[in-house]
Design a protein around this motif. Structure first.
Motif, PDB file in Angstrom:
ATOM      1  N   ILE A 141      39.365   7.118  18.805  1.00  9.50           N
ATOM      2  CA  ILE A 141      38.542   8.065  19.533  1.00  9.50           C
ATOM      3  C   ILE A 141      37.410   7.831  21.110  1.00  9.50           C
ATOM      4  CG2 ILE A 141      38.252   9.670  17.592  1.00  9.50           C
ATOM      5  CD1 ILE A 141      35.386   8.415  17.401  1.00  9.50           C
ATOM      6  N   VAL A 142      37.621   8.921  21.476  1.00  2.86           N
ATOM      7  CA  VAL A 142      36.360   8.420  23.195  1.00  2.86           C
ATOM      8  C   VAL A 142      34.916   8.179  22.346  1.00  2.86           C
ATOM      9  CG1 VAL A 142      35.174   9.670  24.944  1.00  2.86           C
ATOM     10  CG2 VAL A 142      36.840   9.884  23.798  1.00  2.86           C
ATOM     11  N   HIS A 143      34.750   6.996  22.862  1.00  2.00           N
ATOM     12  CA  HIS A 143      33.190   6.600  22.440  1.00  2.00           C
ATOM     13  C   HIS A 143      32.242   6.853  23.140  1.00  2.00           C
ATOM     14  CE1 HIS A 143      29.757   3.425  22.731  1.00  2.00           C
ATOM     15  NE2 HIS A 143      30.532   2.714  21.824  1.00  2.00           N
ATOM     16  N   HIS A 144      31.000   7.061  22.014  1.00  2.00           N
ATOM     17  CA  HIS A 144      29.667   8.404  21.997  1.00  2.00           C
ATOM     18  C   HIS A 144      29.293   7.794  23.806  1.00  2.00           C
ATOM     19  CE1 HIS A 144      27.864   4.485  20.672  1.00  2.00           C
ATOM     20  NE2 HIS A 144      27.073   4.630  21.582  1.00  2.00           N
ATOM     21  N   SER A 145      28.952   7.255  24.270  1.00  2.00           N
ATOM     22  CA  SER A 145      28.619   7.181  25.496  1.00  2.00           C
ATOM     23  C   SER A 145      29.431   7.214  26.995  1.00  2.00           C
ATOM     24  CB  SER A 145      28.867   4.979  26.308  1.00  2.00           C
ATOM     25  OG  SER A 145      29.745   4.697  26.185  1.00  2.00           O
ATOM     26  N   ASN A 146      30.590   7.503  27.307  1.00  2.00           N
ATOM     27  CA  ASN A 146      31.352   8.383  28.032  1.00  2.00           C
ATOM     28  C   ASN A 146      30.804   9.490  27.766  1.00  2.00           C
ATOM     29  OD1 ASN A 146      33.594   5.918  28.673  1.00  2.00           O
ATOM     30  ND2 ASN A 146      33.802   6.100  26.443  1.00  2.00           N
ATOM     31  N   TYR A 147      30.233  10.267  26.793  1.00  2.00           N
ATOM     32  CA  TYR A 147      30.226  11.542  27.447  1.00  2.00           C
ATOM     33  C   TYR A 147      28.833  11.857  28.143  1.00  2.00           C
ATOM     34  CZ  TYR A 147      33.006  12.164  22.793  1.00  2.00           C
ATOM     35  OH  TYR A 147      33.731  12.495  22.267  1.00  2.00           O
ATOM     36  N   ILE A 148      28.247  10.765  28.110  1.00  2.00           N
ATOM     37  CA  ILE A 148      27.011  10.907  28.635  1.00  2.00           C
ATOM     38  C   ILE A 148      27.078  10.605  30.277  1.00  2.00           C
ATOM     39  CG2 ILE A 148      24.897   9.379  29.847  1.00  2.00           C
ATOM     40  CD1 ILE A 148      25.191  11.425  27.012  1.00  2.00           C
ATOM     41  N   ARG A 149      28.129   9.338  30.602  1.00  2.00           N
ATOM     42  CA  ARG A 149      28.998   9.196  31.836  1.00  2.00           C
ATOM     43  C   ARG A 149      29.870  10.320  32.369  1.00  2.00           C
ATOM     44  NH1 ARG A 149      30.785   4.381  29.607  1.00  2.00           N
ATOM     45  NH2 ARG A 149      29.437   2.715  30.198  1.00  2.00           N
ATOM     46  N   TRP A 150      30.449  11.741  31.270  1.00  2.00           N
ATOM     47  CA  TRP A 150      30.732  12.957  31.778  1.00  2.00           C
ATOM     48  C   TRP A 150      30.044  13.592  32.339  1.00  2.00           C
ATOM     49  CZ3 TRP A 150      34.737  13.043  27.231  1.00  2.00           C
ATOM     50  CH2 TRP A 150      35.558  12.223  27.087  1.00  2.00           C
ATOM     51  N   PHE A 151      28.876  13.832  31.753  1.00  2.00           N
ATOM     52  CA  PHE A 151      27.311  14.814  32.280  1.00  2.00           C
ATOM     53  C   PHE A 151      27.701  14.042  33.216  1.00  2.00           C
ATOM     54  CE2 PHE A 151      25.003  14.988  27.611  1.00  2.00           C
ATOM     55  CZ  PHE A 151      26.202  15.856  26.854  1.00  2.00           C
ATOM     56  N   GLU A 152      27.003  12.628  33.481  1.00  2.00           N
ATOM     57  CA  GLU A 152      26.774  12.677  35.395  1.00  2.00           C
ATOM     58  C   GLU A 152      27.569  13.136  36.182  1.00  2.00           C
ATOM     59  OE1 GLU A 152      25.598   8.692  37.769  1.00  2.00           O
ATOM     60  OE2 GLU A 152      25.259   8.750  35.858  1.00  2.00           O
ATOM     61  N   GLU A 153      28.963  12.973  35.870  1.00  2.00           N
ATOM     62  CA  GLU A 153      30.631  13.294  36.657  1.00  2.00           C
ATOM     63  C   GLU A 153      30.075  14.591  37.297  1.00  2.00           C
ATOM     64  OE1 GLU A 153      34.073  12.387  34.792  1.00  2.00           O
ATOM     65  OE2 GLU A 153      33.541  10.226  34.827  1.00  2.00           O
ATOM     66  N   ALA A 154      30.036  15.682  35.339  1.00  2.00           N
ATOM     67  CA  ALA A 154      30.011  17.081  35.750  1.00  2.00           C
ATOM     68  C   ALA A 154      28.857  17.358  36.565  1.00  2.00           C
ATOM     69  CB  ALA A 154      29.710  17.854  34.660  1.00  2.00           C
ATOM     70  N   ARG A 155      27.414  17.089  36.651  1.00  2.00           N
ATOM     71  CA  ARG A 155      26.499  17.199  37.229  1.00  2.00           C
ATOM     72  C   ARG A 155      26.955  17.108  38.528  1.00  2.00           C
ATOM     73  NH1 ARG A 155      23.590  14.172  34.561  1.00  2.00           N
ATOM     74  NH2 ARG A 155      23.234  12.683  35.996  1.00  2.00           N
ATOM     75  N   THR A 156      27.318  15.697  38.840  1.00  2.00           N
ATOM     76  CA  THR A 156      27.518  15.684  40.251  1.00  2.00           C
ATOM     77  C   THR A 156      28.787  16.642  41.171  1.00  2.00           C
ATOM     78  OG1 THR A 156      27.229  13.433  40.416  1.00  2.00           O
ATOM     79  CG2 THR A 156      28.415  14.017  42.025  1.00  2.00           C
ATOM     80  N   ASP A 157      29.565  16.807  40.044  1.00  2.00           N
ATOM     81  CA  ASP A 157      30.277  17.752  40.493  1.00  2.00           C
ATOM     82  C   ASP A 157      29.473  19.216  41.391  1.00  2.00           C
ATOM     83  OD1 ASP A 157      32.985  18.424  41.363  1.00  2.00           O
ATOM     84  OD2 ASP A 157      32.693  20.169  39.724  1.00  2.00           O
ATOM     85  N   PHE A 158      28.901  20.021  40.167  1.00  2.00           N
ATOM     86  CA  PHE A 158      27.964  20.829  39.701  1.00  2.00           C
ATOM     87  C   PHE A 158      27.203  21.286  41.550  1.00  2.00           C
ATOM     88  CE2 PHE A 158      24.248  23.393  38.851  1.00  2.00           C
ATOM     89  CZ  PHE A 158      24.196  23.974  38.073  1.00  2.00           C
ATOM     90  N   LEU A 159      26.646  19.800  41.500  1.00  2.00           N
ATOM     91  CA  LEU A 159      25.555  20.145  42.928  1.00  2.00           C
ATOM     92  C   LEU A 159      26.915  19.744  44.055  1.00  2.00           C
ATOM     93  CD1 LEU A 159      23.078  17.392  42.247  1.00  2.00           C
ATOM     94  CD2 LEU A 159      22.452  20.360  42.243  1.00  2.00           C
ATOM     95  N   GLU A 160      27.544  18.725  43.894  1.00  2.00           N
ATOM     96  CA  GLU A 160      28.835  19.371  45.127  1.00  2.00           C
ATOM     97  C   GLU A 160      28.831  20.857  45.293  1.00  2.00           C
ATOM     98  OE1 GLU A 160      31.383  16.330  44.190  1.00  2.00           O
ATOM     99  OE2 GLU A 160      30.039  14.870  45.123  1.00  2.00           O
TER     100      GLU A 160
END
Length: 138
Positions: free
Chosen positions: A20-39
């Protein structure tokens, strides 16, 4: 302004020995999505930094609801929940792209600083960005 949902396909390296996805990766996905959101809103993180503004994370939370596995495709919704001129907070909803099942929810809080790490009076320093962030609050 309509912001499209960020999608992420789970990579093998993001999983743990349980498959299963390691819990730390969800925080990375938050950042990816936040970066995309602002772009998508027209103001990338690079532009923030080029204009002398940084936005460090003050707090982050994640509530894990169900597992995500290798090969799954997830949608990450980002919602600006507050902005007061110095700080802003975002909410994240990660869901399965096929079933819509919510997998993880979370929040992050950020402040706005100059490169000397001093608080930015955004309304005065950058009225265009101030207006955009105000507009993004739901």
């Amino acid at each position: 302004m309509e912001i499209k949902i960020y999608q992420h396909k789970v990579q093998y390296y993001e999983t743990d020995m349980m498959g299963i996805v390691h819990h730390s990766n969800y925080i990375r996905w938050f950042e990816e999505a936040r970066t995309d959101f602002l772009e998508q809103a027209g103001y990338s993180y690079k532009r923030f930094e080029d204009e002398g503004i940084i936005s460090p994370v003050l707090e982050i939370t994640a509530k894990y609801r169900s597992m995500v596995r290798f090969g799954d495709i997830v949608n990450v919704e980002v919602h600006m929940r507050s902005f007061n001129g110095l700080k802003f907070s975002l909410e994240y909803i990660i869901s399965d792209s096929i079933t819509g099942e919510v997998r993880v929810t979370g929040t992050s809080e950020h402040c706005l600083l100059d490169k000397m790490h001093k608080p930015v009076r955004l309304k005065k320093m950058n009225p265009k960005l101030y207006a955009l962030l105000e507009e993004l609050v739901e």
